[in-house]
Design a protein around this motif. Sequence first.
Motif, mmCIF file in Angstrom:
data_model
loop_
_atom_site.group_PDB
_atom_site.id
_atom_site.type_symbol
_atom_site.label_atom_id
_atom_site.label_comp_id
_atom_site.label_asym_id
_atom_site.label_seq_id
_atom_site.Cartn_x
_atom_site.Cartn_y
_atom_site.Cartn_z
ATOM 1 N N VAL A 67 -2.378 -7.418 -9.507
ATOM 2 C CA VAL A 67 -3.677 -8.078 -9.343
ATOM 3 C C VAL A 67 -3.955 -8.182 -7.848
ATOM 4 N N SER A 68 -5.185 -7.860 -7.459
ATOM 5 C CA SER A 68 -5.570 -7.995 -6.057
ATOM 6 C C SER A 68 -5.692 -9.473 -5.697
ATOM 7 N N ASN A 69 -5.618 -9.773 -4.424
ATOM 8 C CA ASN A 69 -5.558 -11.164 -3.978
ATOM 9 C C ASN A 69 -6.921 -11.754 -3.651
ATOM 10 N N CYS A 70 -7.522 -11.330 -2.538
ATOM 11 C CA CYS A 70 -8.740 -12.012 -2.082
ATOM 12 C C CYS A 70 -10.028 -11.244 -2.367
ATOM 13 N N ASP A 71 -9.957 -9.990 -2.717
ATOM 14 C CA ASP A 71 -11.124 -9.224 -3.152
ATOM 15 C C ASP A 71 -10.635 -8.078 -4.023
ATOM 16 N N GLU A 72 -11.522 -7.178 -4.392
ATOM 17 C CA GLU A 72 -11.164 -6.132 -5.349
ATOM 18 C C GLU A 72 -10.406 -4.966 -4.752
ATOM 19 N N GLN A 73 -10.320 -4.861 -3.438
ATOM 20 C CA GLN A 73 -9.710 -3.696 -2.808
ATOM 21 C C GLN A 73 -8.185 -3.787 -2.775
ATOM 22 N N LEU A 74 -7.552 -2.632 -2.917
ATOM 23 C CA LEU A 74 -6.097 -2.503 -2.831
ATOM 24 C C LEU A 74 -5.758 -1.213 -2.099
ATOM 25 N N ILE A 75 -4.696 -1.234 -1.340
ATOM 26 C CA ILE A 75 -4.107 -0.009 -0.798
ATOM 27 C C ILE A 75 -2.678 0.027 -1.309
ATOM 28 N N ILE A 76 -2.377 1.072 -2.059
ATOM 29 C CA ILE A 76 -1.073 1.217 -2.689
ATOM 30 C C ILE A 76 -0.376 2.405 -2.055
ATOM 31 N N SER A 77 0.823 2.183 -1.549
ATOM 32 C CA SER A 77 1.621 3.246 -0.944
ATOM 33 C C SER A 77 2.866 3.456 -1.793
ATOM 34 N N ILE A 78 3.003 4.657 -2.334
ATOM 35 C CA ILE A 78 4.122 5.006 -3.209
ATOM 36 C C ILE A 78 4.984 6.042 -2.499
ATOM 37 N N THR A 79 6.288 5.798 -2.473
ATOM 38 C CA THR A 79 7.224 6.737 -1.866
ATOM 39 C C THR A 79 8.173 7.257 -2.932
ATOM 40 N N PHE A 80 8.333 8.569 -2.965
ATOM 41 C CA PHE A 80 9.231 9.206 -3.917
ATOM 42 C C PHE A 80 10.547 9.533 -3.226
ATOM 43 N N ASN A 81 11.646 9.574 -3.970
ATOM 44 C CA ASN A 81 12.961 9.783 -3.372
ATOM 45 C C ASN A 81 13.381 11.246 -3.306
ATOM 46 N N GLN A 82 12.514 12.159 -3.659
ATOM 47 C CA GLN A 82 12.829 13.581 -3.583
ATOM 48 C C GLN A 82 12.571 14.106 -2.178
ATOM 49 N N LEU A 83 13.437 14.970 -1.694
ATOM 50 C CA LEU A 83 13.234 15.601 -0.402
ATOM 51 C C LEU A 83 12.203 16.710 -0.544
ATOM 52 N N VAL A 84 11.223 16.707 0.340
ATOM 53 C CA VAL A 84 10.169 17.710 0.309
ATOM 54 C C VAL A 84 9.846 18.128 1.730
ATOM 55 N N LYS A 85 9.112 19.217 1.869
ATOM 56 C CA LYS A 85 8.641 19.647 3.184
ATOM 57 C C LYS A 85 7.384 18.854 3.512
ATOM 58 N N ILE A 86 7.492 17.990 4.472
ATOM 59 C CA ILE A 86 6.347 17.163 4.869
ATOM 60 C C ILE A 86 6.461 16.901 6.364
ATOM 61 N N PHE A 126 -1.652 18.689 -4.540
ATOM 62 C CA PHE A 126 -0.616 17.670 -4.622
ATOM 63 C C PHE A 126 0.768 18.277 -4.820
ATOM 64 N N GLN A 127 1.027 19.397 -4.176
ATOM 65 C CA GLN A 127 2.342 20.030 -4.190
ATOM 66 C C GLN A 127 3.149 19.447 -3.038
ATOM 67 N N ASN A 128 4.443 19.318 -3.215
ATOM 68 C CA ASN A 128 5.328 18.829 -2.156
ATOM 69 C C ASN A 128 4.915 17.456 -1.634
ATOM 70 N N VAL A 129 4.742 16.514 -2.509
ATOM 71 C CA VAL A 129 4.332 15.160 -2.142
ATOM 72 C C VAL A 129 5.546 14.255 -2.097
ATOM 73 N N GLN A 130 5.687 13.517 -1.018
ATOM 74 C CA GLN A 130 6.739 12.508 -0.948
ATOM 75 C C GLN A 130 6.144 11.109 -0.839
ATOM 76 N N ASN A 131 4.933 11.013 -0.345
ATOM 77 C CA ASN A 131 4.292 9.719 -0.190
ATOM 78 C C ASN A 131 2.856 9.837 -0.656
ATOM 79 N N MET A 132 2.421 8.867 -1.435
ATOM 80 C CA MET A 132 1.061 8.879 -1.982
ATOM 81 C C MET A 132 0.380 7.584 -1.580
ATOM 82 N N GLN A 133 -0.822 7.685 -1.035
ATOM 83 C CA GLN A 133 -1.617 6.526 -0.656
ATOM 84 C C GLN A 133 -2.820 6.451 -1.579
ATOM 85 N N LEU A 134 -2.981 5.318 -2.243
ATOM 86 C CA LEU A 134 -4.127 5.107 -3.116
ATOM 87 C C LEU A 134 -4.976 3.979 -2.547
#
Length: 177
Positions: A67-86, A126-134
């Motif tokens: 649930v968002s806190n003070c307004d409707e906006q969220l920034i979600i940062s997801i990190t995957f544990n697979q090694l990729v070229k980035i 979305f090939q070779n993704v290690q970090n995703m920002q939403l």
Amino acid sequence: MQGADINGLEAKIQKHYVASLYESGEDYGHGMLDLNTFIQKNQCECLNESNVHLMVNALSSSGGNLVSNCDEQLIISITFNQLVKISAINTIDFDMAKSQVSVQDLILGQKEIVSESPIPLHFVKFQNVQNMQLFVKDNHSGDETTIIDHLAFIGSPIATTKMDDFQWVAGKKGESH
């Protein structure tokens, strides 16, 4: 296993490889699966999340929500544990999110929100993704808070060696390389 029984060898590999690597259960076809087991949760973060309803709740299908806190906006940062070229990993704030061009914009209607079907992405981007920002700009209802019950990433891992799986083994005195 001894001998040249290729079918027996293949069956043993499938038995052990599939059981240990793909624990998420649901198969989305073409080797795609829920990548939850590959998310490095201690490296993920969410800006503007509630103190009670945290992002890790939405990464599990077992209940809870984000649930968002003070307004409707969220920034979600997801990190995957697979090694990729980035070449770099960066995080963004709300001002940067509003001013940057995204790889893909998704506008979800009521049909997509209610449906449990995966929402397709431009696969080649979305090939070779290690970090995703939403960046969640606003929500469907227009409320001050955004609620995400479950967030799943559907795809397939790139077969790589995870260095975290290795353990240091000390040699005997006098041994060196």
